[in-house]
Design an enzyme around this catalytic site. Sequence first.
Site, PDB file in Angstrom:
ATOM      1  N   GLU A   1      17.478   4.059  -3.077  1.00 43.81           N
ATOM      2  CA  GLU A   1      17.113   2.871  -3.620  1.00 43.81           C
ATOM      3  C   GLU A   1      16.217   2.808  -4.619  1.00 43.81           C
ATOM      4  OE1 GLU A   1      15.241  -1.609  -1.992  1.00 43.81           O
ATOM      5  OE2 GLU A   1      15.882  -0.141  -0.617  1.00 43.81           O
TER       6      GLU A   1
ATOM      7  N   GLY B   1      13.107 -10.262   4.021  1.00 39.97           N
ATOM      8  CA  GLY B   1      11.868  -9.675   3.983  1.00 39.97           C
ATOM      9  C   GLY B   1      11.542  -8.784   5.215  1.00 39.97           C
ATOM     10  N   LEU B   2      12.839  -8.679   5.909  1.00 37.30           N
ATOM     11  CA  LEU B   2      12.743  -7.693   7.123  1.00 37.30           C
ATOM     12  C   LEU B   2      13.431  -6.468   6.898  1.00 37.30           C
ATOM     13  CD1 LEU B   2      13.189 -10.639   9.923  1.00 37.30           C
ATOM     14  CD2 LEU B   2      11.180  -9.547   8.986  1.00 37.30           C
TER      15      LEU B   2
ATOM     16  N   ASP C   1       9.772   0.991   4.494  1.00 35.21           N
ATOM     17  CA  ASP C   1      10.852   0.427   5.229  1.00 35.21           C
ATOM     18  C   ASP C   1      11.857   1.397   5.676  1.00 35.21           C
ATOM     19  OD1 ASP C   1       9.464  -1.944   4.356  1.00 35.21           O
ATOM     20  OD2 ASP C   1      11.086  -2.531   2.687  1.00 35.21           O
TER      21      ASP C   1
ATOM     22  N   THR D   1       0.901  -1.153  -0.063  1.00 35.08           N
ATOM     23  CA  THR D   1       0.167   0.128   0.076  1.00 35.08           C
ATOM     24  C   THR D   1       0.922   1.436  -0.096  1.00 35.08           C
ATOM     25  OG1 THR D   1      -0.284  -0.012   2.360  1.00 35.08           O
ATOM     26  CG2 THR D   1      -1.985  -0.970   1.222  1.00 35.08           C
ATOM     27  N   ASP D   2       2.094   1.027   0.471  1.00 40.60           N
ATOM     28  CA  ASP D   2       2.969   2.257   0.638  1.00 40.60           C
ATOM     29  C   ASP D   2       3.233   3.170  -0.693  1.00 40.60           C
ATOM     30  OD1 ASP D   2       4.760   0.416  -0.020  1.00 40.60           O
ATOM     31  OD2 ASP D   2       6.539   1.050   1.061  1.00 40.60           O
TER      32      ASP D   2
ATOM     33  N   SER E   1      16.765  -5.631   5.691  1.00 39.10           N
ATOM     34  CA  SER E   1      18.026  -5.277   5.883  1.00 39.10           C
ATOM     35  C   SER E   1      18.545  -4.128   4.987  1.00 39.10           C
ATOM     36  CB  SER E   1      18.801  -6.601   5.479  1.00 39.10           C
ATOM     37  OG  SER E   1      18.759  -7.169   4.288  1.00 39.10           O
TER      38      SER E   1
END
Length: 389
Positions: free
Chosen positions: A162, A126-127, A174, A35-36, A129
């Site tokens: 990114e 998926g955390l 993130d 959604t971001d 990094s």
Amino acid sequence: MTAKLVEKFQELFGAEGDIRTYFAPGRVNLIGEHTDYNGGHVFPCALTLGTYGIARKREDNKLRFYSVNFERLGVIESSLEDLKPYKAAEWTNYPKGVMWAFEERGYKLPNGLDILLYGNIPNGSGLSSSASLEVLTGVILKDMFGFDVSMTDIALIGQFSENNFNGCNCGIMDQFASAMGKKDNAIFLDTNTLQYEYAPVVLEDAKIVIINSKVKHSLVDSAYNDRRNECETALKELQEVVAVQTLGDLTEEAFEKHKDAIKSEIRQKRARHAVYENQRTIRAVEALKENRIEEFGKLMNESHRSLRDDYEVSCKEIDILVDLAWETEGVIGSRITGGGFGGCTVSIVKNEAVDGFIKNIGEQYLAKVGHEAEFYVVDIGDGARVLNG
């Protein structure tokens, strides 16, 4: 932890000068996935897992990087004159991208740096990094050179780097979670306006358990960009018939009324996920505030079904983990978390069920998939910071 890293830094780069230590967390998103970049809401929290950095200014323009996680690569050298992405630069493209992004914004780096890093976020899980590393670099540059940037600025610079240096068209979640995290709170963030509030995550009788599938399918970046393009096209089609700036502006009712303006069934599914997931996230935060944890869990489950069926970013191994969780006594909710195509699930599990959850799912996953999963019972931590300096 940091004492050992400083020792390693001194062994590699020498003990003289002003050596400083930093930390930036990874994140897990409780609900609000994909959604971001669609102008919707997200609900991530920072973890106590993350990336540690040891850094010192140099007198010249040289950059020297070393990662304890990739010891075989040794010290990777570059310079401020060569802030370009190269395949051979490996992981250093992330900190170099942030340095490039600072300079693009007018913050000229006066000196090079020696930087040692260590992350305890599993790569490809998926955390986040990569976002953790970007935010860490931003904090190092702010602290070392006295740049007048806020933590929100650091998140935005990380996202910009990114998108434009590393080529992944990610949203802001993130980096924002890593920069702005607060212990024992998740962040209810409107990604369209960057307005946010902290919501206490008070799970008196339950824990957050992350399961790493130990799978990362290689299509993640290309498919991520495909999903974003599909949503952008769907939005343009909807804008022909309804006045909205983002998919996040639509209610479920408005979407159902106007969805036929979207000329492709695939794009309809993608947009439906973006709209419904945003509304689910708003409802989930209200449920959590009112301590309706069971309802929060049901919304997590709905989120996974939507990501699996409409957004199609799940995969066989993740679906096995979620299905096993749903069948396990004491699980309040479970879903995929992160960009998708592998990585992790996040579950809320009642305290008395945690040990059995880990044992049973671990055994069944191994039997079904042929390799082990990793389990983390996590705590919610603070955002990126200087540890000493």
